[in-house]
Design a protein around this motif. Sequence first.
Motif, short mmCIF file in Angstrom:
data_model
loop_
_atom_site.label_atom_id
_atom_site.label_comp_id
_atom_site.label_asym_id
_atom_site.label_seq_id
_atom_site.Cartn_x
_atom_site.Cartn_y
_atom_site.Cartn_z
N ALA A 190 122.14 4.44 78.59
CA ALA A 190 123.10 3.52 79.20
C ALA A 190 123.96 2.82 78.15
N SER A 230 119.86 1.40 84.24
CA SER A 230 120.42 2.72 84.55
C SER A 230 121.93 2.59 84.51
N ASP A 232 125.83 2.72 85.07
CA ASP A 232 126.69 2.72 86.26
C ASP A 232 127.54 3.99 86.22
N THR A 233 127.01 5.03 86.84
CA THR A 233 127.66 6.33 86.71
C THR A 233 128.94 6.43 87.54
N SER A 234 129.25 5.39 88.33
CA SER A 234 130.54 5.43 89.04
C SER A 234 131.68 5.27 88.02
N ASP A 235 131.35 4.72 86.85
CA ASP A 235 132.35 4.62 85.79
C ASP A 235 132.05 5.70 84.75
N TYR A 238 131.23 4.41 81.03
CA TYR A 238 130.38 3.22 80.98
C TYR A 238 129.93 2.86 79.57
N ASP A 242 130.12 -0.82 78.08
CA ASP A 242 128.89 -1.48 77.60
C ASP A 242 129.06 -2.00 76.18
#
Lengths: 359, 182
Positions: A190, A230, A232-235, A238, A242
């Motif tokens: 992540a 975990s 944010d796999t919509s981005d 990420y 981060d």
Amino acid sequence: MDSSRTPTWRWLFIAAAIAVFAGLFAYVGGWIAPNRLTPKKIVDTLEDNAGVHPGYRRNHSKGICVAGTFTSSGQAADYSIAALFAPGDTPVVGRFALPGGNPYAPDNSVPIRSFALRFTQSDGQQWRTGMNSMPVFPVATPEAFFAQLQAGRPDPATGKPDPARMKAFFDAHPEASAFLKWVKTAKPSASYATETYWGLNAFYFVNEQGERQAVRWEVVPEQAMDDTASPDTSDPNYLAFDLEQRLASGALRWRLLVTLAAPGDPVDDATKTWPANRPQIDAGTLVLNQVQPQDSGECRDINYDPTILPQGIEISSDPLLPARSAAYADSYLRRTGEEAHLPSTSRPGDAHLAGSKHP
Amino acid sequence: MKSTPTAFSLPARILHWLMAVLVLAMLFIGVGMVASVSERHQWLIGLHKPLGIAILILVLLRLYVRWRYPAPPLPADLPTWQRMGAYLSHSALYALMLAMPLVGWAMLSAGGYPITLGYGVQLPPIVPAGPALFSVLRYAHQYLAYLLFLTFLLHMGAALYHGLIRRDGVLRSMMRGKRIEE
């Protein structure tokens, strides 16, 4: 000898002399040596696999620039005369990236992250290193790396490598077993900040007495891995988000650990780790406090060629090192030529993957 | 009365043959190293940079020697086009021998590379770092090298033509010392 008539052999001699030099030149330059593995072939294959993305690196294309300082503990100075290991601070420009040639790849598409660093000593000498978040490399030679790239060429129907070809490659390359074992449990992290990055190739440190010590290095994060996090796999980006978030609230730190080989440990095989009981020295702390986008940051114009070393660090006989140097130089020329808008010297790119994943 | 020289001076001949070997070696090292991923790549790069600087120093010395000790005249019966060819190809050789190390040095400067000659010897950058300038200089270095190699082939062919076909003493004037004093 009668000088009024010129024997044919004299003309032939001149023609032969020219032909010999021209032929040798063409052979050494690779024009009439089609079977030789060249940097061009490696980078062409990277382009075949990921498409041509002008201005981007041909591998580890998606990344982000960082900057900070390395503060030496002085502990590596017994082994290397490199000025950056003497107690004190050295400025660093780095780059986090994903492996692969697609600059739009989603961050969770691969379980590996990479970290490149350029240390600039006050005497102008530099140490450049390119590390990966895995303890071993899949293959030991440039030829095997090239075969792996060819096996990984995406199937036009699925956009993914053909599993049968990949299996055939790994069956033929048992040296990849340590990597395969590692990758089985590896997950896309992540954050860039919680990874350990290994230099993979062996090098030599050289001290004041001229003694050579085989070494490998890794940078180990002081940021704890949060197993519950975990991504944010919509981005798809990420990791960059981060990193910006973390640096907005404070510096990020890694320790540079140098492992000392014992006599007999392999220095020419990046597929093999050294035994776990080899001594490690804590060479110092890397502190990152700046992040910049890769299209405008300082890391953009740096070729992180791992053979650019200060006095006190030398390359080993690992055959991947010269191949990395040669292929990175080829990639660097292609992308800088694109920035200069020179007529392309790479082949017309098949952009079948370029447009499909991201606008 | 001073006679015109019939052969190249000893310093000119030493520099010519020394540089012939070095320049030719550099051209082969250069094309070889960019076409190789083997251990040769690092070894050749390590040779290429200090040799290039050595050639830069030698060509400056050579220009001085050329000015100090004029070259012997070409044979009087040499056709004008060959005379022109000799003048142009020699000018090209000098210009390229001078330009190649400077372009190489500038190219590494533009690429942001440390310019190391080995044993901790480091040269300063001579142009500002910049990717577009790097690529222009990198291609210039490559194509000027091809031009230098072609000019070398022409030069060698012409020298052998003088030595084997015309046998007019031109090749000998670079091989040995003066045979006729006064």
